[in-house]
Design a protein around this motif. Sequence first.
Motif, short mmCIF file in Angstrom:
data_model
loop_
_atom_site.label_atom_id
_atom_site.label_comp_id
_atom_site.label_asym_id
_atom_site.label_seq_id
_atom_site.Cartn_x
_atom_site.Cartn_y
_atom_site.Cartn_z
N THR A 256 35.66 50.89 38.65
CA THR A 256 37.07 51.13 38.92
C THR A 256 37.62 50.07 39.86
O THR A 256 36.88 49.50 40.68
N GLY A 258 39.81 50.41 42.43
CA GLY A 258 39.71 50.84 43.82
C GLY A 258 38.28 50.88 44.29
O GLY A 258 37.98 50.57 45.45
N GLY A 259 37.38 51.26 43.38
CA GLY A 259 35.97 51.32 43.74
C GLY A 259 35.40 49.96 44.10
O GLY A 259 34.57 49.84 45.00
N ASP A 299 32.66 55.53 42.08
CA ASP A 299 33.33 55.56 40.78
C ASP A 299 33.97 56.91 40.52
O ASP A 299 35.10 56.99 40.02
N SER A 301 35.03 59.15 42.68
CA SER A 301 36.14 59.44 43.59
C SER A 301 37.35 58.53 43.36
O SER A 301 38.44 58.83 43.85
N THR A 302 37.17 57.43 42.64
CA THR A 302 38.28 56.50 42.43
C THR A 302 38.70 56.38 40.97
O THR A 302 39.51 55.53 40.63
N HIS A 304 40.52 57.10 37.38
CA HIS A 304 41.85 57.52 36.98
C HIS A 304 41.73 58.76 36.12
O HIS A 304 40.89 58.84 35.22
#
Length: 313
Positions: A256, A258-259, A299, A301-302, A304
């Motif tokens: 991800t 953000g990850g 992955d 927690s971030t 979509h």
Amino acid sequence: MIKAEHLPVSAAPYLKDDVFIHTAMRDVMIALLPISLVSVYFYKGYALMMIALCMATAAATEVVFRTIRKKPVTLKDGSALLTGLFVALLYQPTASPVSAVLATVLAVGIAKELAGGLGMNRLNPALFGRVCMIFLAPLLASVMVGVPNLGSIDVVSKASPLAMLGGGMEMPGYLQMFLAYPGGALSESSPLALLAGGVFLYMKGHINWRVPASIFVTVFVLSLVTGQDPIYHLLSGGLMLGALFMATDWVTAPITTGGKLIFGIAIGFLVMLFRVFLPPTEGVAFSILIMNAFVPVIDKSTRHLAFLEPKEA
């Protein structure tokens, strides 16, 4: 319509277009060619022996382990040879061949093959093998053998830039450090060569800029905060190899957006923690391996949410 049970499912790395595993591995080897050539220029037979020994060991280890597991041998994909090359670059040119061989066996046999094969490993295999040998070194000291004399060792007897930095010694100039400076592991010979390889991989679409950029920015900022020289921290040690080649590994890095940023920032933080408060040796390797273990959590927690998927899911 294709039924769900007939959809092809495979392990990472997930490649697209006309990119195959063997071509991707080939590209990474091409990207490592500059630093390999620089290390051979400085260390001559020492570097050649280390690289050849580790790559040969990696190939043999894959054949043995896959034969034992009754799996087809996949040497043609290049993943084992690449792992061997990485292990060699993590070692100093005068390191014990026994240590390098055992690190390669652990990397390919344990971290890669026993984990399920290519794409199933949670930890970076080369870093796993190298770090294991750091812990096993005291137990194996009595059986370690020296490197045969292949020439002058004046150039390899220098302290690594990171050791010089930690010891408060007079450092070489920024430009010399960036271009090429012997000392430390083979991969520490030239940040420029590693950067050139990293740019090549980025242009080929194999790596994402977010992971190395977040590592570099974090190390730079924390160096300033702790009163250290940020340029030397960026150019010394295994940071360049770790950020551009190890932390961006397709299998052991987050997928991800953000990850990737969280992953890189955390690695940069841990690197500076090791360098400032702990013995700096292999701090980059430890930092990346620690964060490899948290990739599934990052992955998850971030990720979509899918269209109309409730947050509770």
